[in-house]
Design a protein around this motif. Structure first.
Motif, PDB file in Angstrom:
ATOM      1  N   SER A 218       3.178  17.658  -2.805  1.00 50.30           N
ATOM      2  CA  SER A 218       1.978  17.141  -2.155  1.00 50.30           C
ATOM      3  C   SER A 218       0.971  16.680  -3.186  1.00 50.30           C
ATOM      4  O   SER A 218       0.371  15.603  -3.058  1.00 50.30           O
ATOM      5  N   GLN A 219       0.791  17.474  -4.229  1.00 50.89           N
ATOM      6  CA  GLN A 219      -0.152  17.115  -5.296  1.00 50.89           C
ATOM      7  C   GLN A 219       0.276  15.803  -5.947  1.00 50.89           C
ATOM      8  O   GLN A 219      -0.523  14.898  -6.184  1.00 50.89           O
ATOM      9  N   GLU A 220       1.567  15.675  -6.226  1.00 50.11           N
ATOM     10  CA  GLU A 220       2.108  14.470  -6.851  1.00 50.11           C
ATOM     11  C   GLU A 220       1.973  13.272  -5.920  1.00 50.11           C
ATOM     12  O   GLU A 220       1.591  12.180  -6.335  1.00 50.11           O
ATOM     13  N   ALA A 221       2.273  13.475  -4.626  1.00 47.51           N
ATOM     14  CA  ALA A 221       2.199  12.375  -3.668  1.00 47.51           C
ATOM     15  C   ALA A 221       0.772  11.886  -3.496  1.00 47.51           C
ATOM     16  O   ALA A 221       0.522  10.685  -3.425  1.00 47.51           O
ATOM     17  N   ILE A 222      -0.185  12.815  -3.421  1.00 46.37           N
ATOM     18  CA  ILE A 222      -1.596  12.432  -3.295  1.00 46.37           C
ATOM     19  C   ILE A 222      -2.007  11.571  -4.479  1.00 46.37           C
ATOM     20  O   ILE A 222      -2.659  10.542  -4.336  1.00 46.37           O
ATOM     21  N   ARG A 223      -1.577  11.993  -5.677  1.00 49.51           N
ATOM     22  CA  ARG A 223      -1.972  11.281  -6.893  1.00 49.51           C
ATOM     23  C   ARG A 223      -1.431   9.854  -6.913  1.00 49.51           C
ATOM     24  O   ARG A 223      -2.066   8.932  -7.401  1.00 49.51           O
ATOM     25  N   ARG A 224      -0.240   9.668  -6.341  1.00 47.74           N
ATOM     26  CA  ARG A 224       0.398   8.348  -6.384  1.00 47.74           C
ATOM     27  C   ARG A 224      -0.029   7.445  -5.232  1.00 47.74           C
ATOM     28  O   ARG A 224       0.259   6.250  -5.248  1.00 47.74           O
ATOM     29  N   ALA A 225      -0.673   8.010  -4.229  1.00 47.47           N
ATOM     30  CA  ALA A 225      -0.955   7.244  -3.006  1.00 47.47           C
ATOM     31  C   ALA A 225      -2.231   6.429  -3.119  1.00 47.47           C
ATOM     32  O   ALA A 225      -3.123   6.737  -3.913  1.00 47.47           O
ATOM     33  N   ASP A 226      -2.306   5.377  -2.295  1.00 43.53           N
ATOM     34  CA  ASP A 226      -3.568   4.665  -2.066  1.00 43.53           C
ATOM     35  C   ASP A 226      -4.292   5.303  -0.885  1.00 43.53           C
ATOM     36  O   ASP A 226      -5.503   5.463  -0.902  1.00 43.53           O
ATOM     37  N   ILE A 227      -3.510   5.636   0.141  1.00 39.37           N
ATOM     38  CA  ILE A 227      -4.058   6.243   1.362  1.00 39.37           C
ATOM     39  C   ILE A 227      -3.240   7.492   1.678  1.00 39.37           C
ATOM     40  O   ILE A 227      -2.010   7.467   1.626  1.00 39.37           O
ATOM     41  N   VAL A 228      -3.934   8.588   2.007  1.00 35.55           N
ATOM     42  CA  VAL A 228      -3.261   9.840   2.346  1.00 35.55           C
ATOM     43  C   VAL A 228      -3.465  10.123   3.829  1.00 35.55           C
ATOM     44  O   VAL A 228      -4.595  10.068   4.328  1.00 35.55           O
ATOM     45  N   LEU A 229      -2.371  10.390   4.521  1.00 34.71           N
ATOM     46  CA  LEU A 229      -2.448  10.826   5.917  1.00 34.71           C
ATOM     47  C   LEU A 229      -2.368  12.343   5.924  1.00 34.71           C
ATOM     48  O   LEU A 229      -1.342  12.914   5.554  1.00 34.71           O
ATOM     49  N   LEU A 230      -3.463  12.998   6.296  1.00 29.76           N
ATOM     50  CA  LEU A 230      -3.458  14.460   6.424  1.00 29.76           C
ATOM     51  C   LEU A 230      -3.111  14.787   7.866  1.00 29.76           C
ATOM     52  O   LEU A 230      -3.887  14.538   8.785  1.00 29.76           O
TER      53      LEU A 230
ATOM     54  N   ASP B 142      -9.148  13.839  -5.701  1.00 26.01           N
ATOM     55  CA  ASP B 142      -8.360  12.755  -6.289  1.00 26.01           C
ATOM     56  C   ASP B 142      -8.903  11.391  -5.879  1.00 26.01           C
ATOM     57  O   ASP B 142      -8.363  10.363  -6.287  1.00 26.01           O
ATOM     58  N   HIS B 143      -9.953  11.393  -5.048  1.00 29.59           N
ATOM     59  CA  HIS B 143     -10.669  10.170  -4.678  1.00 29.59           C
ATOM     60  C   HIS B 143      -9.735   9.151  -4.027  1.00 29.59           C
ATOM     61  O   HIS B 143      -9.558   8.029  -4.513  1.00 29.59           O
ATOM     62  N   LYS B 144      -9.121   9.568  -2.925  1.00 28.36           N
ATOM     63  CA  LYS B 144      -8.189   8.704  -2.203  1.00 28.36           C
ATOM     64  C   LYS B 144      -8.719   8.390  -0.811  1.00 28.36           C
ATOM     65  O   LYS B 144      -9.443   9.192  -0.219  1.00 28.36           O
ATOM     66  N   GLY B 145      -8.319   7.242  -0.279  1.00 27.91           N
ATOM     67  CA  GLY B 145      -8.578   6.964   1.124  1.00 27.91           C
ATOM     68  C   GLY B 145      -7.808   7.955   1.972  1.00 27.91           C
ATOM     69  O   GLY B 145      -6.671   8.310   1.635  1.00 27.91           O
ATOM     70  N   VAL B 146      -8.390   8.427   3.064  1.00 23.58           N
ATOM     71  CA  VAL B 146      -7.739   9.476   3.851  1.00 23.58           C
ATOM     72  C   VAL B 146      -7.930   9.231   5.342  1.00 23.58           C
ATOM     73  O   VAL B 146      -8.987   8.743   5.772  1.00 23.58           O
ATOM     74  N   ILE B 147      -6.880   9.542   6.107  1.00 23.75           N
ATOM     75  CA  ILE B 147      -6.937   9.483   7.570  1.00 23.75           C
ATOM     76  C   ILE B 147      -6.419  10.814   8.094  1.00 23.75           C
ATOM     77  O   ILE B 147      -5.376  11.298   7.649  1.00 23.75           O
TER      78      ILE B 147
ATOM     79  N   THR C  72       0.841  -1.199   0.000  1.00 24.67           N
ATOM     80  CA  THR C  72       0.000   0.000   0.000  1.00 24.67           C
ATOM     81  C   THR C  72       0.873   1.245   0.000  1.00 24.67           C
ATOM     82  O   THR C  72       1.814   1.346   0.784  1.00 24.67           O
ATOM     83  N   ASN C  73       0.570   2.183  -0.894  1.00 24.92           N
ATOM     84  CA  ASN C  73       1.313   3.443  -0.943  1.00 24.92           C
ATOM     85  C   ASN C  73       0.655   4.466  -0.021  1.00 24.92           C
ATOM     86  O   ASN C  73      -0.535   4.738  -0.142  1.00 24.92           O
ATOM     87  N   ILE C  74       1.449   5.029   0.879  1.00 23.28           N
ATOM     88  CA  ILE C  74       0.942   5.994   1.862  1.00 23.28           C
ATOM     89  C   ILE C  74       1.642   7.325   1.644  1.00 23.28           C
ATOM     90  O   ILE C  74       2.879   7.377   1.591  1.00 23.28           O
ATOM     91  N   ALA C  75       0.863   8.394   1.495  1.00 27.26           N
ATOM     92  CA  ALA C  75       1.434   9.737   1.394  1.00 27.26           C
ATOM     93  C   ALA C  75       1.103  10.505   2.663  1.00 27.26           C
ATOM     94  O   ALA C  75       0.023  10.340   3.237  1.00 27.26           O
TER      95      ALA C  75
END
Length: 449
Positions: free
Chosen positions: A256-268, A290-295, A181-184
């Motif tokens: 940040s924009q690039e990382a969000i795009r590449r991630a499966d889950i984004v930690l804000l 970007d329709h990503k899972g987010v925590i 899983t890719n996490i940003a």
């Protein structure tokens, strides 16, 4: 849930050059967009713009950068440093020069920067309108011994040769494959992103500073936690301190924009002692777009617990206010300093990972759907009730659904929210950015529901 799926990353191709040599024109032609502003004025492109491209069956990300110039104003310096820092994270470079102007001192610097990057590098001499002028234009640049083409972007000449060079560099067999899983991690400066990375990776290999904005280059760090594989897409590098805070603002906005795009889950990440702000709400909206899972990670919670009465309750109330458009976001309380909450964070990452891969059989979905739509009056389109025929799940992640109806335009946002709320409750998908698309049924019925 599928574990250890492999994710393919498209190579990144950066267009660099002095202002007003045609970089944005090339970007717009290849990407078929108008994202890059084109004006006959030096220094119009100020931000880094990225767009995915597919040419002849090969995929890459094309990046338009600000013009590199030796002018002394602060903005020119900012762009120059931004671009040279940024080249570390790309795979190929296309350097555009003004063929009519010949070799100027700034071009020599640009070629040096491109050569020093060690990346494959193509020199493009633009504005050569006549084929008879090609050899004379090239003569100035032969000393560098690099791949070179002539072009006239306005006439669409030379574009095919540039694309042929780019696609020739892409070897699909050696494309980078990352497991798990890719996490940003994204968030405002100085909320503890570097420290939480160190806590997660159990190492201090990344520099941490108390100065806001000390992280630059993008670094991907594969690691395992409780036997599961992950890759941390570290949004702005965390390797060495920035020369200037302002430089970082442009760089990390892109990262940040690039990382969000590449991630499966984004930690804000937010500072738990301050709570989420308007700026955090804007970042959250970008993640949802970007329709990503987010925590949502409330860092510095050891301080928050000591300094703020009913800390967790107060924080959640702030979340409800600032993220009113997505108020059921998953929240984890951490302290990078003490390591508190890291196990909770990974328990949540695993849960969100499972939710991302959630699938429901069509028959079960439609039983639920028809039971749910009976709970509320049907939407109305004109004088006609909207009649639903069936619901199906797409293959997108996070889960998305298509509702087929006689009048899809009559399905209001409030009715979609009603359906989404019920889906989340039925299958425990709280915190997922679920989408429902409405399409006209092939049955095309117009009867009253």
């Amino acid at each position: 849930m599928q574990q250890n799926q492999k994710t393919e990353f498209a190579p990144k191709v950066a267009i660099i050059g002095r202002p007003n040599v045609g970089k944005s024109t090339l970007f717009n032609i290849v990407t078929e967009t108008r994202k890059a502003v084109v004006k006959n004025q030096a220094g119009v492109t100020r931000d880094i713009i990225i767009e995915p491209v597919e040419i002849w069956g090969k995929n890459f990300d094309l990046i338009d950068t600000g013009g590199i110039t030796e002018a002394g104003d602060i903005f020119s310096k900012l762009i120059r440093e931004q671009v040279t820092e940024f080249l570390d994270s790309v795979d190929m470079i296309v350097a555009v020069m003004d063929g009519r102007a010949g070799l100027v001192p700034e071009d020599r610097d640009i070629i040096r920067v491109a050569n020093e990057s060690g990346k494959p590098f193509l020199l493009v001499l633009n504005k050569i309108d006549k084929i008879t002028d090609e050899e004379m234009a090239k003569a100035d640049f032969y000393e560098f011994g690099v791949d070179m083409v002539t072009a006239a972007f306005e006439q669409r000449r030379g574009i095919a040769e540039i694309l042929e060079w780019i696609t020739g560099q892409i070897n699909t067999e050696v494309m980078t494959l990352k497991e798990g899983t890719n996490i940003a991690i994204v968030g405002k400066p100085n909320v503890g992103k570097s420290s939480i990375c160190n806590a997660i990776l159990g190492t201090n290999r990344m520099i941490v500073s108390d100065v806001a904005g000390t992280t630059i280059d993008s670094v991907d760090s594969p690691f395992a936690y409780n036997g599961k594989k992950y890759t941390l897409v570290d949004t702005a590098g965390l390797r060495r301190s920035a020369k200037r805070e302002e430089d970082l603002e442009i760089i990390s906005a892109f990262k940040s924009q690039e990382a969000i795009r590449r991630a499966d889950i984004v930690l804000l990440m937010v500072d738990g002692t301050q709570g989420p702000s308007d700026q955090d709400a804007r970042i959250m909206q970008a993640i949802l777009e970007d329709h990503k899972g987010v925590i949502l990670v409330a860092n510095k919670s050891d301080l928050g617990g000591r300094e703020i009465p009913e800390y967790r309750k107060t924080f959640r109330e702030q979340v409800q206010r600032e993220f009113h458009f997505f108020d059921d976001v998953n929240v984890v309380f951490t302290s990078a300093k003490t390591g508190q909450g890291i196990d909770d964070l990974f328990a949540m990452i695993e849960r969100v990972s499972e939710q991302l891969s959630f699938r429901v059989p069509t028959s079960e979905l439609n039983d639920f759907f028809f039971e749910t739509i009976r709970k509320a009056p049907a939407p109305v389109w004109g004088t006609t009730n909207v009649k639903f025929y069936y619901l199906t799940q797409t293959y997108q992640k996070p889960p998305s659904f298509i509702a087929f109806a006689n009048h899809p335009d009559g399905v209001t946002n409030s009715y979609r929210r009603f359906l989404i709320k019920n889906i989340k409750e039925r299958w425990d998908l709280h915190g997922m950015p679920i989408r429902i698309f409405c399409m006209k049924s092939r049955r095309g019925g117009d009867s009253n529901g």
